[in-house]
Scaffold this active site. Structure first.
Site, PDB file in Angstrom:
ATOM      1  N   GLU A 169       2.304   3.966  -0.774  1.00  0.00           N
ATOM      2  CA  GLU A 169       1.734   3.781   0.570  1.00  0.00           C
ATOM      3  C   GLU A 169       2.354   2.603   1.325  1.00  0.00           C
ATOM      4  O   GLU A 169       2.646   2.707   2.516  1.00  0.00           O
ATOM      5  CB  GLU A 169       0.211   3.566   0.488  1.00  0.00           C
TER       6      GLU A 169
ATOM      7  N   HIS B 115     -12.968   5.032  -3.759  1.00  0.00           N
ATOM      8  CA  HIS B 115     -12.525   6.137  -2.906  1.00  0.00           C
ATOM      9  C   HIS B 115     -13.487   6.407  -1.754  1.00  0.00           C
ATOM     10  O   HIS B 115     -13.448   7.473  -1.159  1.00  0.00           O
ATOM     11  CB  HIS B 115     -12.384   7.429  -3.731  1.00  0.00           C
TER      12      HIS B 115
END
Lengths: 344, 477
Positions: B210, B279
């Site tokens: 990322e 998450h």
């Protein structure tokens, strides 16, 4: 001048760089004068920037490039107009080498309206889309990802450009640099990664911060790497010419580790106690890129007056830049509110 | 002409130092770069280098002198043939940044003389800036109802895909990059079919990297492309935070307006179901904190399509916060490809007179359900779907509160420094006198999201919490 090379992977092997001749052949007079002029411009500019800093006219951080002139001068001398450049915050020299106006750079250092960022960026944050210079980044390692993206755009558009992403030896340890090696190799991006190894990431030596050799860090990704003497402008130039040729012919990315040395501290307020005076003096006396080239030109019979004329000219340009930067107004208060977002 | 060598500052905070040692004597010739003296501060000893060539004419401050103020002349540098007594000797006054070398007396507004080739900065009058200056402005005009005469039923998931496909057809500089966006067709199938239509040069699977691909995408945007970066979830975008903030959001300003970054960062944000703390975070207030970003949070399929098209066309960096729980929900969406929702405009989803409920993303649906329950109890709630978090449509919120005099903010984020806090500040600053009850916030519990089904339900804001809060501000209990 030693050059070490590595290109062990299958990908590198398919187009392994050919052995090239380096600066043993005497270069053309015109070329020597051009490179001399560029290096001297950088040195005088940086000395003047340091002086203005000392007078309180330049604020914040100010990272000078003195000693490293051969690196960006050698590489930029063989780049093409469509190429793009990005670096970290020791960036004044890269801007000069991209052809940016010394007055605009100096005026940014003094935080004035005629600076490249209208006084809102400072020493570490300047850009010129027109000259293909994309910063000037204050975050170590981030410029490498930006550079990989510049290369991505060159490939996407097929414009034949190569992105030249400069980083320091310190940046080479950032995780995102490894991420970028991977993507650049995976997608065959036209990116020249230049590691300017000046032996110290701020006050920490490469020996104390970096395992292995920096130019070999691409091996696992199949990126050829090469270590060259960055104190000799023709060595750098020859290495860059070959690397850019390799990239332009579709070889994908390339790593050039250029061994260099900064004479000044990391920034202006660094007393540089992590290295000996003898070490600094030894580089200045024996390895200085400008002195080396000057000696070469004398041997080649270039007249002293020609060099003096360049010296004088540059002194004048830099002096004018400093005056310009001192006299340019500060940005108007309403500029505080502009350029946050593009108004649609 | 003789020039002064000045006591240098070694840092922006240094005001004085000691002149420890002269390394050159009067009469010595010096070259640029030669060390001429050593000075000491409380932190360090530093060398002073000559900036010009010449002869050290006269030492004005002897070595060993303490407390020498910055910019005090410490020596005079001569050119060959000059003496220190030559006329033109510089005055001993320290030159200040604004010496009278150039007349500046009649310059009320500094003007660039444009000698350094430099495009002028963009003239920006964005909504946040108006707000910072104390101005509340109306949202951009938009006749939304006109688009709803012809609609199709579509899931949020497919509406997002349609938005990207339409914009990619219209502009070849737009490309999509992210983990699993191409061959896998999207981790949540949002990019279904895009690889087939646009090919692998424009729909690009990335490694799990990322930080790197966000930075790469920003670089490509600086070089003229218009990337859409998909994060599999915004939880993973924390890895890329530096590039979103430092590289994307700040560059236009740092470049004085000449180099911006047209890029969309999108993906699901907030809690899904039973995926645990790492998450499940809502990042709305993190991004909304940053000048230089637009932050959008759609609820319906129409929001998703109209706002994503706006985001892709926006020349600014946009953070586009989706919600996994909404991907499969179906809504009526305008068929017209020109349905592009203006950034900075909220939508009143349900008009009401008794209490305002402000919500974004998944909480809009819960707020509407709460409004139905409240209606059964005789409370007429107005529900505002913020759609844009930054720049916030302050006008619509304020006008509603001035009408209902009561307000509840509902969000799935944590309470501390959340969007609800910003709404509270807005109301406190601009609608204090209109309130008939203190504002109420409905947020996630201030804990990392637990895994156990019962605890997770307790941690997330539910319809009944909104109902309770609305009843409370209406003093209904």
């Amino acid at each position: 001048m030693s050059t070490k090379k590595t290109s062990k992977s299958k990908k590198a092997a398919k187009a392994a760089p050919k052995k090239r001749s380096n600066s043993e052949a005497t270069p053309a007079t015109e070329e020597m004068l051009k490179l001399y002029r560029q290096m001297l411009m950088i040195r005088r500019f940086e000395e003047k920037a340091g002086q203005l800093y000392g007078m309180g006219l330049v604020g914040g951080f100010c990272h000078l490039y003195i000693g490293q002139e051969a690196v960006v001068t050698g590489i930029s001398s063989v780049q093409e107009p469509q190429d793009t450049v990005v670096t970290t915050y020791r960036d004044h020299a890269h801007m000069l080498a991209c052809g940016m106006d010394p007055r605009g750079i100096m005026a940014e250092l003094t935080g004035r309206i005629d600076g490249y960022s209208r006084g809102k960026g400072g020493s570490m944050h300047m850009f010129s889309r027109e000259k293909g210079f994309f910063g000037g980044h204050g975050i170590v390692g981030a410029g490498t990802a930006i550079g990989t993206g510049l290369g991505f755009a060159h490939k996407y558009r097929g414009d034949g450009g190569v992105a030249i992403g400069y980083m320091g030896d310190g940046a080479a340890n950032q995780g995102q640099v490894a991420e970028c090696y991977n993507m650049a190799a995976l997608w065959d991006l036209p990116v020249l990664f230049v590691i300017e190894n000046n032996k110290y990431g701020m006050g920490t030596s490469v020996e104390r911060s970096s395992a292995g050799e920096l130019y070999k860090r691409g091996i696992g990704y199949g990126i050829p790497g090469e270590q060259v003497d960055g104190m000799d402008v023709f060595t750098v130039q020859a290495a860059a010419r070959q690397a850019l040729g390799y990239i332009r012919s579709g070889g994908g990315p390339y790593i050039l580790e250029v061994m260099t040395y900064r004479y000044r501290g990391h920034s202006m307020s660094d007393p540089a106690q992590y290295r000996s005076k003898e070490e600094v003096a030894s580089y200045k006396e024996n390895k200085d890129p400008i002195t080396t080239l000057k000696a070469m030109m004398e041997t080649a019979g270039i007249a002293e007056e020609d060099l003096k004329a360049i010296d004088k000219d540059i002194k004048e340009i830099v002096g004018n830049a400093a005056e310009f930067a001192k006299n340019s107004p500060e940005p108007p208060p309403e500029d505080l509110w502009t350029d946050v977002l593009v108004e649609v | 002409m003789p020039t002064n060598i000045l006591m240098p500052a070694l840092s922006p905070t240094m005001t004085e130092g000691n002149l420890a040692k002269w390394l050159k004597a009067e009469g010595d010739s010096v070259e640029s770069g030669d060390v001429i003296a050593e000075i000491e501060t409380d932190k360090a000893t530093m060398e002073v280098e000559a900036v010009d060539d010449g002869i050290l004419g006269k030492i004005l401050v002897a070595e060993g002198t303490e407390g020498v103020a910055v910019n005090t002349p410490i020596a005079i540098l001569l050119e060959e043939g000059e003496t220190a007594n030559d006329s033109g000797e510089p005055s001993a006054e320290a030159p200040a940044p604004s010496t009278a070398e150039t007349p500046q007396e009649s310059a009320p507004t500094p003007q660039s003389n444009n000698n350094a080739t430099q495009p002028t900065g963009a003239i920006v009058q964005n909504r946040d800036i108006f707000h910072a200056q104390g101005v509340i402005i109306e949202p951009p005009p938009f006749d939304e109802a006109a688009f709803f005469t012809d609609t199709y039923d579509v899931t949020v998931r497919d509406a997002l895909r349609d938005a990207m496909a339409e914009e990619m057809r219209a502009d070849k500089d737009v490309y999509l990059m992210g983990e699993e966006v191409a061959e896998y067709q999207g981790a949540y199938k949002v990019s279904q079919g895009l690889l087939d239509e646009f090919g692998e040069t424009r729909v690009i699977d990335t490694p799990i990297t990322e930080h790197g691909f966000a930075g790469l995408a920003v670089g490509s945007a600086m070089n003229g492309l218009k990337p859409i970066v998909e994060f599999m979830t915004f939880n993973f975008a924390m890895q890329a935070m530096d590039h979103i903030i430092n590289s994307a959001a700040k560059t236009l300003y740092m470049a004085g307006g000449q180099l911006g970054c047209q890029i969309v960062f999108r993906g699901p944000n907030g809690a899904a179901t039973r995926v645990g703390a790492q998450h499940s975070q809502c990042y709305a207030s993190w991004y909304a904190h940053v000048p230089g970003l637009h932050v959008l949070a759609p609820w319906s399929a129409a929001d998703a399509k109209g706002l994503l098209k706006a985001a892709i066309r926006d020349p600014n960096p946009v953070v586009f916060l989706e919600n996994e729980m909404l991907y499969g929900e179906t809504f009526a969406c305008p068929s017209d490809e020109d349905f592009v929702i203006p950034i900075g405009r909220a939508k009143i989803e349900r008009e009401g007179a008794d209490v305002t409920i402000v919500a974004y993303s998944i909480m809009v649906g819960k707020a509407l359900q709460a409004a139905e329950t409240l209606a059964e109890q005789g409370i007429d709630a107005e529900v505002i779907n913020l759609r844009t978090i930054r720049p916030l449509d302050r006008h619509t919120v304020l006008e509603s509160v001035k009408k209902t005099n009561r307000i509840v903010c509902a969000e799935e984020s944590w309470p501390f420094a959340g969007i609800g806090s910003e709404i509270a500040a807005l109301i406190g600053e601009h609608a204090f006198d209109y309130l008939d009850a203190p504002l109420a916030r409905v947020c996630a519990a201030d804990v990392p999201l637990p895994y156990a089904a019962n605890l997770e339900k307790l941690a997330l804001p539910q319809v009944e919490h909104i109902v309770e809060a609305a009843r409370k501000v209406c003093y209904a209990d």
